[in-house]
Design a protein around this motif. Structure first.
Motif, PDB file in Angstrom:
ATOM      1  N   GLY A  89      34.357  62.388  80.157  1.00  0.00           N
ATOM      2  CA  GLY A  89      33.070  62.795  80.709  1.00  0.00           C
ATOM      3  C   GLY A  89      31.968  62.825  79.692  1.00  0.00           C
ATOM      4  N   ALA A  90      32.263  62.536  78.440  1.00  0.00           N
ATOM      5  CA  ALA A  90      31.235  62.525  77.399  1.00  0.00           C
ATOM      6  C   ALA A  90      30.927  61.087  77.060  1.00  0.00           C
ATOM      7  CB  ALA A  90      31.743  63.269  76.156  1.00  0.00           C
ATOM      8  N   SER A  91      29.700  60.676  77.219  1.00  0.00           N
ATOM      9  CA  SER A  91      29.315  59.302  76.972  1.00  0.00           C
ATOM     10  C   SER A  91      28.828  59.117  75.565  1.00  0.00           C
ATOM     11  CB  SER A  91      28.221  58.880  77.957  1.00  0.00           C
ATOM     12  OG  SER A  91      27.114  59.714  77.830  1.00  0.00           O
ATOM     13  N   GLN A  92      28.823  57.864  75.131  1.00  0.00           N
ATOM     14  CA  GLN A  92      28.336  57.548  73.796  1.00  0.00           C
ATOM     15  C   GLN A  92      26.875  57.183  73.879  1.00  0.00           C
ATOM     16  OE1 GLN A  92      30.631  54.633  71.763  1.00  0.00           O
ATOM     17  NE2 GLN A  92      29.249  54.472  70.052  1.00  0.00           N
ATOM     18  N   GLU A  93      26.039  58.032  73.244  1.00  0.00           N
ATOM     19  CA  GLU A  93      24.590  57.825  73.230  1.00  0.00           C
ATOM     20  C   GLU A  93      24.044  57.716  74.648  1.00  0.00           C
ATOM     21  OE1 GLU A  93      23.348  54.711  70.644  1.00  0.00           O
ATOM     22  OE2 GLU A  93      24.823  55.176  69.159  1.00  0.00           O
ATOM     23  N   THR A  94      24.205  58.752  75.410  1.00  0.00           N
ATOM     24  CA  THR A  94      23.851  58.682  76.814  1.00  0.00           C
ATOM     25  C   THR A  94      22.530  59.329  77.117  1.00  0.00           C
ATOM     26  OG1 THR A  94      25.077  60.708  77.173  1.00  0.00           O
ATOM     27  CG2 THR A  94      26.261  58.663  77.543  1.00  0.00           C
ATOM     28  N   SER A 106      19.605  70.062  67.050  1.00  0.00           N
ATOM     29  CA  SER A 106      19.432  69.439  68.366  1.00  0.00           C
ATOM     30  C   SER A 106      20.462  68.343  68.595  1.00  0.00           C
ATOM     31  CB  SER A 106      18.017  68.860  68.486  1.00  0.00           C
ATOM     32  OG  SER A 106      17.045  69.859  68.327  1.00  0.00           O
ATOM     33  N   VAL A 107      20.657  67.494  67.594  1.00  0.00           N
ATOM     34  CA  VAL A 107      21.643  66.421  67.719  1.00  0.00           C
ATOM     35  C   VAL A 107      23.043  67.014  67.885  1.00  0.00           C
ATOM     36  CG1 VAL A 107      22.704  64.453  66.541  1.00  0.00           C
ATOM     37  CG2 VAL A 107      20.228  64.775  66.450  1.00  0.00           C
ATOM     38  N   ALA A 108      23.336  68.102  67.145  1.00  0.00           N
ATOM     39  CA  ALA A 108      24.640  68.753  67.269  1.00  0.00           C
ATOM     40  C   ALA A 108      24.827  69.373  68.653  1.00  0.00           C
ATOM     41  CB  ALA A 108      24.787  69.822  66.185  1.00  0.00           C
ATOM     42  N   LEU A 109      23.762  69.974  69.202  1.00  0.00           N
ATOM     43  CA  LEU A 109      23.855  70.566  70.535  1.00  0.00           C
ATOM     44  C   LEU A 109      24.228  69.522  71.572  1.00  0.00           C
ATOM     45  CD1 LEU A 109      20.728  72.919  70.498  1.00  0.00           C
ATOM     46  CD2 LEU A 109      23.105  73.651  70.656  1.00  0.00           C
ATOM     47  N   ASP A 110      23.608  68.348  71.490  1.00  0.00           N
ATOM     48  CA  ASP A 110      23.945  67.266  72.410  1.00  0.00           C
ATOM     49  C   ASP A 110      25.364  66.756  72.165  1.00  0.00           C
ATOM     50  OD1 ASP A 110      21.651  67.262  73.878  1.00  0.00           O
ATOM     51  OD2 ASP A 110      20.712  65.578  72.847  1.00  0.00           O
ATOM     52  N   HIS A 111      25.727  66.586  70.904  1.00  0.00           N
ATOM     53  CA  HIS A 111      27.017  65.989  70.569  1.00  0.00           C
ATOM     54  C   HIS A 111      28.190  66.848  71.034  1.00  0.00           C
ATOM     55  CE1 HIS A 111      29.864  63.524  68.324  1.00  0.00           C
ATOM     56  NE2 HIS A 111      30.376  64.642  67.825  1.00  0.00           N
ATOM     57  N   PHE A 112      28.090  68.156  70.809  1.00  0.00           N
ATOM     58  CA  PHE A 112      29.190  69.054  71.142  1.00  0.00           C
ATOM     59  C   PHE A 112      29.050  69.701  72.516  1.00  0.00           C
ATOM     60  CE2 PHE A 112      29.127  69.079  66.448  1.00  0.00           C
ATOM     61  CZ  PHE A 112      30.441  68.657  66.211  1.00  0.00           C
ATOM     62  N   ARG A 156      27.018  66.616  77.253  1.00  0.00           N
ATOM     63  CA  ARG A 156      27.446  66.024  75.992  1.00  0.00           C
ATOM     64  C   ARG A 156      26.902  64.604  75.840  1.00  0.00           C
ATOM     65  NH1 ARG A 156      33.512  66.255  74.574  1.00  0.00           N
ATOM     66  NH2 ARG A 156      32.583  65.523  72.613  1.00  0.00           N
ATOM     67  N   VAL A 157      26.324  64.358  74.677  1.00  0.00           N
ATOM     68  CA  VAL A 157      25.821  63.030  74.311  1.00  0.00           C
ATOM     69  C   VAL A 157      26.263  62.774  72.880  1.00  0.00           C
ATOM     70  CG1 VAL A 157      23.815  61.522  74.110  1.00  0.00           C
ATOM     71  CG2 VAL A 157      23.807  63.357  75.793  1.00  0.00           C
ATOM     72  N   ARG A 158      27.227  61.903  72.701  1.00  0.00           N
ATOM     73  CA  ARG A 158      27.783  61.684  71.371  1.00  0.00           C
ATOM     74  C   ARG A 158      26.721  61.185  70.399  1.00  0.00           C
ATOM     75  NH1 ARG A 158      32.842  58.101  70.835  1.00  0.00           N
ATOM     76  NH2 ARG A 158      32.374  58.671  68.663  1.00  0.00           N
ATOM     77  N   ALA A 159      26.791  61.706  69.190  1.00  0.00           N
ATOM     78  CA  ALA A 159      25.854  61.292  68.141  1.00  0.00           C
ATOM     79  C   ALA A 159      26.362  59.994  67.524  1.00  0.00           C
ATOM     80  CB  ALA A 159      25.735  62.392  67.083  1.00  0.00           C
ATOM     81  N   SER A 198      23.064  55.079  66.746  1.00  0.00           N
ATOM     82  CA  SER A 198      21.645  55.101  67.038  1.00  0.00           C
ATOM     83  C   SER A 198      21.041  56.473  66.748  1.00  0.00           C
ATOM     84  CB  SER A 198      21.398  54.721  68.500  1.00  0.00           C
ATOM     85  OG  SER A 198      20.033  54.834  68.833  1.00  0.00           O
ATOM     86  N   ARG A 199      21.687  57.519  67.232  1.00  0.00           N
ATOM     87  CA  ARG A 199      21.150  58.869  67.035  1.00  0.00           C
ATOM     88  C   ARG A 199      21.226  59.298  65.574  1.00  0.00           C
ATOM     89  NH1 ARG A 199      21.133  63.088  71.702  1.00  0.00           N
ATOM     90  NH2 ARG A 199      20.289  61.768  73.327  1.00  0.00           N
ATOM     91  N   LEU A 200      22.347  59.020  64.923  1.00  0.00           N
ATOM     92  CA  LEU A 200      22.474  59.407  63.523  1.00  0.00           C
ATOM     93  C   LEU A 200      21.493  58.639  62.645  1.00  0.00           C
ATOM     94  CD1 LEU A 200      26.364  59.738  63.194  1.00  0.00           C
ATOM     95  CD2 LEU A 200      24.660  61.568  63.377  1.00  0.00           C
ATOM     96  N   GLY A 201      21.307  57.357  62.950  1.00  0.00           N
ATOM     97  CA  GLY A 201      20.328  56.573  62.200  1.00  0.00           C
ATOM     98  C   GLY A 201      18.917  57.073  62.429  1.00  0.00           C
ATOM     99  N   GLY A 202      18.603  57.407  63.685  1.00  0.00           N
ATOM    100  CA  GLY A 202      17.287  57.950  63.983  1.00  0.00           C
ATOM    101  C   GLY A 202      17.052  59.282  63.296  1.00  0.00           C
TER     102      GLY A 202
END
Length: 319
Positions: free
Chosen positions: A163-168, A282-288, A295-298, A301-305
């Protein structure tokens, strides 16, 4: 006291600011009416600062400091509250990473413009290429963080087993909300400057914080009384967790930190530390998927941004 000793508090304030936006989203979901949720979020802030002012009522402002206060200074809290209301309404739709990335980028670019042009009583510093290059890096970084569309979200979430997508994305085309979020970030930067001027005029930081937040509560309560529907049902209220009404207080820590510490550590260092902590949280909140966030995996794209945004913040802070 060494300014470096204040850095840990500023970092914590930035992390709490990001956390507060996500907590406000959960409060909004349970209370249904966004104006009721905003009132509940801000009322504890007023209570805390009023109590602190009653306990520590000195120093008090004099007629000379009050006479030099700009008319707009007491509205700093209202300007900053637009971003809080945006968090109530939109964080769950666009994600903590994109929401905070957009508000932070708009915030820093507006701050650079105010510094360059000398707006709202700031000393005009003129155009400095390195900070603006940092702002450009932040703008590029946030496009990487917020680039994924809802269509990609649906397809990738369906393909993933957990249920957790990659960069969603988050179920609604976020591009429709971006203009409002950008304006909210710009007003957040303006609000910081107005609050600093209010602090200088009122002298007492507790009184300044109280005056800053009182108009916010008045506006949200008034709008709720005029538009009381929809109202939460009993099942909605049963879902309110103890920490949800504390969302406003977590965000208020950053506002109060600005009132106290900007003149001690400098605007560049303060904003750099605050924004970096906010962004990474913020990125951690989405990732976990913390505090109920989708959940939106970091991914890359997200880590580079995020890396580009941090690099931009460093350029702005140093130059």
């Amino acid at each position: 006291m060494s300014a470096a000793l204040l850095y840990p508090f500023i970092i914590v304030a930035g992390a709490l600011q990001a956390l507060g936006n996500s907590m406000n989203t959960q409060l909004r979901g349970q209370l249904v009416n966004p104006f009721l949720a905003a009132s509940v979020s801000f009322l504890p802030i007023v209570f805390v600062f009023a109590t602190l002012f009653l306990v520590m009522p000195t120093p008090l402002p004099g007629l000379d400091t009050l006479g030099g206060m700009p008319w707009y200074a007491p509205l700093g809290g209202v300007a900053g509250a637009v971003a809080v209301f945006g968090g109530l309404a939109f964080v769950d739709k666009v994600g903590a990473g994109p929401f905070n990335g957009l508000t932070l980028t708009a915030n820093i670019l507006t701050s650079l413009a105010m510094d360059s042009l000398g707006l709202f009583g700031l000393p005009g510093g003129g155009f400095k290429p390195m900070p603006w290059l940092g702002g450009l890096l932040m703008a590029v970084g946030v496009t990487f963080i917020a680039r994924v569309t809802p269509g990609q979200d649906a397809s990738r979430e369906g393909a993933s087993g957990d249920g957790a997508s990659q960069e969603t994305g988050h179920g609604l085309n976020p591009r429709l909300l971006y203009p409002f979020i950008v304006v909210a970030g710009a007003l957040q930067a303006v609000g910081v400057v107005w609050n600093a001027q209010l602090r200088g005029a009122l002298v007492n930081p507790w009184l300044a914080a109280l005056v800053s937040f009182l108009p916010v509560v008045f506006v949200f309560v008034l709008v709720f009384l005029l538009r009381p529907k929809p109202l939460p049902r009993r099942t909605d209220l049963e879902g309110v967790r103890w920490w949800m009404p504390l969302a406003g207080l977590t965000g208020a820590v950053a506002v109060f930190a600005g009132l106290l510490f900007v003149d001690k550590v400098g605007a560049g260092a303060f904003n750099g530390l605050l924004i970096t902590a906010n962004l990474l949280t913020s990125v951690a909140l989405d990732h976990f998927g913390w505090v109920g966030m989708k959940r939106v995996r970091a991914g890359a794209s997200r880590l580079g941004g995020a890396a580009l945004m941090v690099a931009g913040i460093v350029l702005i802070s140093l130059f």
